[in-house]
Design a protein around this motif. Structure first.
Motif, mmCIF file in Angstrom:
data_model
loop_
_atom_site.group_PDB
_atom_site.id
_atom_site.type_symbol
_atom_site.label_atom_id
_atom_site.label_comp_id
_atom_site.label_asym_id
_atom_site.label_seq_id
_atom_site.Cartn_x
_atom_site.Cartn_y
_atom_site.Cartn_z
ATOM 1 N N GLY A 1 45.396 49.539 37.880
ATOM 2 C CA GLY A 1 45.368 50.584 38.899
ATOM 3 C C GLY A 1 46.765 50.959 39.354
ATOM 4 N N LEU A 2 47.613 49.968 39.483
ATOM 5 C CA LEU A 2 48.996 50.183 39.906
ATOM 6 C C LEU A 2 49.751 51.051 38.904
ATOM 7 C CD1 LEU A 2 51.559 49.579 41.552
ATOM 8 C CD2 LEU A 2 51.676 47.365 40.399
ATOM 9 N N ARG A 3 49.438 50.876 37.641
ATOM 10 C CA ARG A 3 50.116 51.633 36.589
ATOM 11 C C ARG A 3 50.011 53.139 36.815
ATOM 12 N NH1 ARG A 3 50.279 54.088 32.038
ATOM 13 N NH2 ARG A 3 51.643 53.401 30.370
ATOM 14 N N LEU A 4 48.954 53.599 37.441
ATOM 15 C CA LEU A 4 48.753 55.031 37.689
ATOM 16 C C LEU A 4 49.725 55.586 38.720
ATOM 17 C CD1 LEU A 4 44.854 55.029 37.919
ATOM 18 C CD2 LEU A 4 46.269 55.640 35.933
ATOM 19 N N PHE A 5 50.282 54.724 39.572
ATOM 20 C CA PHE A 5 51.094 55.197 40.684
ATOM 21 C C PHE A 5 52.574 54.858 40.575
ATOM 22 C CE2 PHE A 5 46.804 54.635 42.413
ATOM 23 C CZ PHE A 5 46.571 55.935 42.824
ATOM 24 N N ALA B 1 41.901 37.989 35.656
ATOM 25 C CA ALA B 1 41.176 39.233 35.376
ATOM 26 C C ALA B 1 41.282 40.181 36.575
ATOM 27 C CB ALA B 1 39.718 38.931 35.051
ATOM 28 N N GLY B 2 41.175 39.645 37.784
ATOM 29 C CA GLY B 2 41.331 40.472 38.976
ATOM 30 C C GLY B 2 42.738 41.020 39.099
ATOM 31 N N ALA B 3 43.722 40.182 38.799
ATOM 32 C CA ALA B 3 45.120 40.629 38.837
ATOM 33 C C ALA B 3 45.334 41.752 37.834
ATOM 34 C CB ALA B 3 46.055 39.459 38.551
ATOM 35 N N LEU B 4 44.757 41.614 36.646
ATOM 36 C CA LEU B 4 44.877 42.666 35.629
ATOM 37 C C LEU B 4 44.265 43.976 36.109
ATOM 38 C CD1 LEU B 4 44.119 40.841 32.271
ATOM 39 C CD2 LEU B 4 46.148 42.191 32.825
ATOM 40 N N ARG B 5 43.121 43.890 36.740
ATOM 41 C CA ARG B 5 42.445 45.091 37.243
ATOM 42 C C ARG B 5 43.345 45.838 38.235
ATOM 43 N NH1 ARG B 5 38.403 42.684 39.198
ATOM 44 N NH2 ARG B 5 38.960 42.833 41.377
ATOM 45 N N ILE C 1 57.261 48.676 33.158
ATOM 46 C CA ILE C 1 57.367 47.362 33.808
ATOM 47 C C ILE C 1 55.978 46.782 34.041
ATOM 48 C CG2 ILE C 1 58.066 46.172 35.928
ATOM 49 C CD1 ILE C 1 60.436 48.165 36.049
ATOM 50 N N ILE C 2 55.061 47.632 34.492
ATOM 51 C CA ILE C 2 53.684 47.182 34.727
ATOM 52 C C ILE C 2 53.024 46.829 33.397
ATOM 53 C CG2 ILE C 2 51.447 47.797 35.734
ATOM 54 C CD1 ILE C 2 53.854 47.414 37.722
ATOM 55 N N ASP C 3 53.298 47.613 32.354
ATOM 56 C CA ASP C 3 52.754 47.296 31.028
ATOM 57 C C ASP C 3 53.192 45.908 30.574
ATOM 58 O OD1 ASP C 3 51.442 49.723 30.828
ATOM 59 O OD2 ASP C 3 53.036 50.680 29.663
ATOM 60 N N GLN C 4 54.432 45.562 30.847
ATOM 61 C CA GLN C 4 54.942 44.235 30.482
ATOM 62 C C GLN C 4 54.208 43.146 31.261
ATOM 63 O OE1 GLN C 4 59.154 43.755 31.015
ATOM 64 N NE2 GLN C 4 59.100 41.577 30.517
ATOM 65 N N GLN C 5 54.002 43.372 32.550
ATOM 66 C CA GLN C 5 53.276 42.394 33.366
ATOM 67 C C GLN C 5 51.837 42.257 32.895
ATOM 68 O OE1 GLN C 5 53.759 43.785 37.387
ATOM 69 N NE2 GLN C 5 55.869 43.068 37.527
ATOM 70 N N ILE C 6 51.214 43.376 32.534
ATOM 71 C CA ILE C 6 49.842 43.346 32.018
ATOM 72 C C ILE C 6 49.791 42.533 30.727
ATOM 73 C CG2 ILE C 6 48.051 44.782 30.950
ATOM 74 C CD1 ILE C 6 48.725 46.930 33.099
ATOM 75 N N ALA C 7 50.732 42.761 29.825
ATOM 76 C CA ALA C 7 50.766 42.020 28.555
ATOM 77 C C ALA C 7 50.948 40.523 28.801
ATOM 78 C CB ALA C 7 51.882 42.561 27.664
#
Length: 142
Positions: free
Chosen positions: A111-115, A103-107, A121-127
């Motif tokens: 945040g990283l997705r904004l920058f 859950a912390g990693a997702l949070r 790529i970040i969306d894939q990691q989140i999924a």
């Protein structure tokens, strides 16, 4: 200068104590400088194998990096600040994932997705992380 010299001291010369002292000297002259804090966190993660301390330092770097980013209007400074936040958030996400705090990693990834210039790529990691989260079969309270 501080970050480059410290990187070379710890990475290429194996002089980790000197690198840390040099970064701390830099922080004495530039209190809470996010780039110096980021490099100090790198030293604790990579050389000292102390994820807890690296995490605390990176969280401080994140806080001060965000403050700096909000206070600048210069496009070059903004991009540099965004890139630094991207690095910090990525390292924090990796540490949280390594220690099982998905859950912390997702949070941090959100945040990283904004920058990042490559949000897909970040969306894939989140999924992928969301798929690994424990599923609960709890019925919501009414």
């Amino acid at each position: 200068v501080y970050t480059t010299a410290a990187f070379w001291l710890r990475s290429n010369l194996g002089r980790v104590d000197e690198a840390e002292a040099f970064l701390r000297q830099g922080l004495k002259h530039n209190p809470n400088h996010p780039q110096l804090l980021f490099e100090l966190g790198q030293l604790y993660e990579q050389n000292r194998r102390d994820d807890a301390r690296a995490r605390r330092i990176w969280e401080l770097a994140l806080e001060h990096g965000r403050q700096r980013l909000q206070s600048t209007t210069d496009p070059m400074e903004r991009r540099g600040g965004e890139y630094l936040l991207e690095q910090i958030l990525g390292r924090l996400a990796r540490v949280e994932e390594r220690h099982g705090n998905l859950a912390g990693a997702l949070r941090y990834l959100e945040g990283l997705r904004l920058f990042t210039p490559r949000p897909e790529i970040i969306d894939q990691q989140i999924a992928e992380l969301r798929a690994r989260l424990p599923q609960t079969n709890a019925v919501p309270r009414q």
